[in-house]
Design a protein around this motif. Structure first.
Motif, PDB file in Angstrom:
ATOM      1  N   GLU A 192       0.667  -1.403   0.324  1.00 31.15           N
ATOM      2  CA  GLU A 192       0.391  -0.069  -0.374  1.00 31.15           C
ATOM      3  C   GLU A 192       0.823   1.005   0.154  1.00 31.15           C
ATOM      4  N   GLY A 208      -1.515   6.805   1.804  1.00 30.82           N
ATOM      5  CA  GLY A 208      -1.926   8.096   3.407  1.00 30.82           C
ATOM      6  C   GLY A 208      -0.983   8.764   3.577  1.00 30.82           C
ATOM      7  N   TRP A 243     -10.214  -3.116   0.576  1.00 33.13           N
ATOM      8  CA  TRP A 243     -10.146  -2.188   1.585  1.00 33.13           C
ATOM      9  C   TRP A 243     -10.333  -2.719   2.722  1.00 33.13           C
ATOM     10  N   ARG A 261      -9.724  -1.109   7.686  1.00 32.10           N
ATOM     11  CA  ARG A 261      -9.545   0.272   7.856  1.00 32.10           C
ATOM     12  C   ARG A 261      -9.224  -0.588   9.630  1.00 32.10           C
ATOM     13  N   ARG A 303     -11.019  -4.141  13.009  1.00 31.60           N
ATOM     14  CA  ARG A 303     -10.800  -4.001  11.790  1.00 31.60           C
ATOM     15  C   ARG A 303     -12.306  -4.021  11.305  1.00 31.60           C
ATOM     16  N   VAL A 339     -13.882  -2.495   4.367  1.00 29.47           N
ATOM     17  CA  VAL A 339     -14.094  -0.294   3.655  1.00 29.47           C
ATOM     18  C   VAL A 339     -14.870  -0.192   2.392  1.00 29.47           C
ATOM     19  N   ASP A 381     -13.072   9.186   9.181  1.00 27.60           N
ATOM     20  CA  ASP A 381     -11.837   8.228   8.891  1.00 27.60           C
ATOM     21  C   ASP A 381     -10.467   8.128   8.938  1.00 27.60           C
ATOM     22  N   TYR A 422      -5.105   2.142   7.429  1.00 32.36           N
ATOM     23  CA  TYR A 422      -5.871   1.158   6.063  1.00 32.36           C
ATOM     24  C   TYR A 422      -5.211   0.603   5.325  1.00 32.36           C
ATOM     25  N   CYS A 444      -4.566  -3.263   2.732  1.00 26.29           N
ATOM     26  CA  CYS A 444      -5.616  -4.288   1.217  1.00 26.29           C
ATOM     27  C   CYS A 444      -5.248  -5.532   1.709  1.00 26.29           C
ATOM     28  N   GLY A 453      -0.629  -1.483   5.553  1.00 28.13           N
ATOM     29  CA  GLY A 453      -1.211  -1.014   6.315  1.00 28.13           C
ATOM     30  C   GLY A 453       0.110   0.639   6.150  1.00 28.13           C
TER      31      GLY A 453
END
Length: 124
Positions: free
Chosen positions: A6, A9, A34, A36, A43, A46, A87, A91, A93, A117
């Protein structure tokens, strides 16, 4: 060798946008998602995207976030608009060697592989 990497961010103010990327050479043709995780919280899924680019979103991001794939670049994206402090999270993947994410798209245990992350912080 990491199979999901990832990036993208950062720290932004409320109302701003960010785009997260997840590079992969193994999973671009499969179900990807995804997730988060905020400090002290579980966890949370999303968004997910199937082999045919069908998508699903958690209600809290519908209309603000867009998940997509670029098959030529072997990259998964999460475009995040109108960000708010809720938010803020790490995050991740995720991917699984199945074509279709299915009804359990939001269950972390469904996924075989995870990235390391990338942190997203939204504050004024």
């Amino acid at each position: 060798q990491e199979r999901l990497v990832e990036s993208g961010g950062g720290s932004v103010q409320p109302g701003q946008s960010l785009t997260l990327s997840c590079a992969t050479t193994m999973y671009i043709g499969y179900c990807m998602a995804w997730f988060r995780q905020a400090p002290g919280k579980e966890r949370e899924a999303v968004a997910s995207i199937d082999k045919d680019s069908s998508t699903k979103y958690v209600d809290s991001v519908k209309g603000r976030f867009t998940i997509s794939k670029d098959f030529g670049k072997n990259t998964l994206y999460l475009q995040m608009n109108s960000l708010n402090p809720e938010d803020t999270a790490m995050y991740f993947c995720a991917a699984v060697s199945r074509y279709w994410c299915g009804g359990a798209w939001n269950v972390p245990e469904r996924y075989d592989d995870w990235g390391q992350g990338t942190q997203v912080t939204v504050s004024s």
